[in-house]
Write an enzyme that holds these catalytic residues in place. Sequence first.
Site, mmCIF file in Angstrom:
data_model
loop_
_atom_site.group_PDB
_atom_site.id
_atom_site.type_symbol
_atom_site.label_atom_id
_atom_site.label_comp_id
_atom_site.label_asym_id
_atom_site.label_seq_id
_atom_site.Cartn_x
_atom_site.Cartn_y
_atom_site.Cartn_z
ATOM 1 N N HIS A 50 0.844 -1.187 0.000
ATOM 2 C CA HIS A 50 0.000 0.000 0.000
ATOM 3 C C HIS A 50 0.886 1.245 0.000
ATOM 4 C CE1 HIS A 50 -3.067 -2.856 1.018
ATOM 5 N NE2 HIS A 50 -3.993 -1.941 1.271
ATOM 6 N N GLU A 55 -1.749 6.557 -1.038
ATOM 7 C CA GLU A 55 -3.138 6.765 -0.657
ATOM 8 C C GLU A 55 -3.174 7.967 0.289
ATOM 9 O OE1 GLU A 55 -6.852 4.268 1.371
ATOM 10 O OE2 GLU A 55 -4.790 3.630 1.712
ATOM 11 N N ASP A 80 -11.340 -2.876 -2.210
ATOM 12 C CA ASP A 80 -10.605 -2.669 -0.964
ATOM 13 C C ASP A 80 -11.271 -3.421 0.201
ATOM 14 O OD1 ASP A 80 -8.532 -1.718 0.568
ATOM 15 O OD2 ASP A 80 -9.195 0.355 0.612
ATOM 16 N N ASP A 81 -12.232 -2.787 0.861
ATOM 17 C CA ASP A 81 -13.007 -3.391 1.956
ATOM 18 C C ASP A 81 -14.475 -3.078 1.673
ATOM 19 O OD1 ASP A 81 -10.678 -4.037 3.964
ATOM 20 O OD2 ASP A 81 -10.383 -1.936 3.403
#
Length: 328
Positions: free
Chosen positions: A192, A195, A273-274
């Site tokens: 990651h 972001e 993502d989630d």
Amino acid sequence: MTVADLKKIELHIHHEGAAPPAFTKQLAHEKKMDLSKVFTDDGGYAFENFVHFLSVYEAATSVLTGPEEFARLTSAWLEESAANGVVYTESFISPDFCGGGDAGAWREYLHAIEEAASASEAKHGITLRGVVTAVRHFGPEKSRASSLCAAETAGDFIVGFGMGGDEGQFTQGDFAYAYDQAREAGLKLTTHAGEFGGPESVWDAINDLNVERIGHGVRSIEDPDLVKELVARQVTLEVCPGSNVVLGVYPDFASHPIQKLRDAGVRVTVSTDDPPFFHTTMRREYEMLEKAFGWGEADFAEITKTALDAAFCDADTKAIVAKRLEKT
């Protein structure tokens, strides 16, 4: 057929973060655990910002205390993904949530997940592969244990190694040992970045960890030299537009840089993502991208081809997935 009906590939979804709220509530009820603060009045997950989201995420995953629960979880979210047209997916699975990083316990959890995934593939036509994931804010030492778990179980199912968590903690380079260990085991690499950390975090990811994919990476657009570097290295971005909007990285889909990144020649893919946390699905991502940028079947076909090329699975699995896509 609408673009939302197209068959899809998803490369960026967190295994525990895909748990439907109803599933989490049911497990909490069975275990007599009070998770009332985790949910909103309408049944969704409740959080105010990214750091709060991480704490809610960890509270929600506290109901997952054994391999059997992870098997149930795997079946539940793969069924939902398949209903959204996903035929291949890679999920981030953390040994920290599967046995606390213990290698023996990890194998038990992994076996349960694999069995559930195999049953889901037979039933729903969706293939799952795992990317073992270190949790950044747990620190570099913990990441070494996660990487060792990944290295010792690398194979047909575990195909990659990555890192999620709070980008404000530590640096990418602090995790170089874990990444070297995973690389030596033949695993593909992602992390990651870009972001909340800004373009500098993406520079660190590609220079210090030498990853093939970047989770998110969208703030690379702020640095033209970085964009050129991503194109030159053929690094693929695992873009999650709906997640970025809900967490406030961008105010809306129309402001999202995914189209600008594509125009610049960066390899981009689309993921959720989630999904239940961010009130999205792969169908909704497609619908919102169509609405914001006028994307049609040709655009999504290009996105899907990029995702298949960037998938960490072996050539035989890619061939099976390619045949499924042909039947769209």
